[in-house]
Design an enzyme around this catalytic site. Sequence first.
Site, short mmCIF file in Angstrom:
data_model
loop_
_atom_site.label_atom_id
_atom_site.label_comp_id
_atom_site.label_asym_id
_atom_site.label_seq_id
_atom_site.Cartn_x
_atom_site.Cartn_y
_atom_site.Cartn_z
N TYR A 175 0.81 -1.21 0.00
CA TYR A 175 0.00 0.00 0.00
C TYR A 175 0.85 1.27 0.00
O TYR A 175 0.40 2.33 0.43
CB TYR A 175 -0.98 -0.04 1.17
CG TYR A 175 -1.89 -1.24 1.07
CD1 TYR A 175 -2.90 -1.29 0.11
CD2 TYR A 175 -1.68 -2.36 1.86
CE1 TYR A 175 -3.69 -2.41 -0.03
CE2 TYR A 175 -2.48 -3.49 1.73
CZ TYR A 175 -3.48 -3.51 0.78
OH TYR A 175 -4.27 -4.63 0.64
N UNK A 176 2.04 1.14 -0.51
CA UNK A 176 2.94 2.27 -0.71
C UNK A 176 2.73 2.80 -2.13
O UNK A 176 2.40 2.04 -3.05
CB UNK A 176 4.39 1.79 -0.54
#
EC number: 1.11.1.9
Length: 221
Positions: free
Chosen positions: A72-73
């Site tokens: 989720y970067u």
Amino acid sequence: MFQQFQASCLVLFFLVGFAQQTLKPQNRKVDCNKGVTGTIYEYGALTLNGEEYIQFKQFAGKHVLFVNVAAYUGLAAQYPELNALQEELKNFGVIVLAFPCNQFGKQEPGTNSEILLGLKYVCPGSGFVPSFQLFEKGDVNGEKEQKVFTFLKNSCPPTSDLLGSSSQLFWEPMKVHDIRWNFEKFLVGPDGVPVMHWFHQAPVSTVKSDILEYLKQFNTH
């Protein structure tokens, strides 16, 4: 959980793309230290499903790229690029190993069993399946950091003088050689000794070019 993150992925990718345009090239890569004591062959890690402990000595003679990752970067757009790098360079003896970590912005919140689902359906999504080996989620900095990352960090200078905002960094104690963010990369040579270290925002295309230039000394075809 997947729905919670899905809408933000495109925004994250856009912001990272903008940031990369202003990145100074001289900060993208550093050469590792000469005269390093030890090799990665002294270490190993559990696969993401926890079913196998892989000893890194099985990669003797290979060029191994270590990457700390987070689904989720904003840099998760590098996942398919790493797939392509693995495919394009595998005949040169290059192997990509990925290590999920939740220490940077809490951007890998899922359990080991959720990580592949997140990659497939959310970030990067579109049915993505990694073609390289992922290991169990763990720390790359701090008191409980994985020992192989202690070795890698001690073998190479940091890619930046700054650690970043402490509100987004989740480990103690903080040290000058700590990894700065998700998707930093370390290349280890066929003798098990670290060779190069890349800043997290260095484009994968740049990493690939650097590796190909490095491989010329081995007369690899």
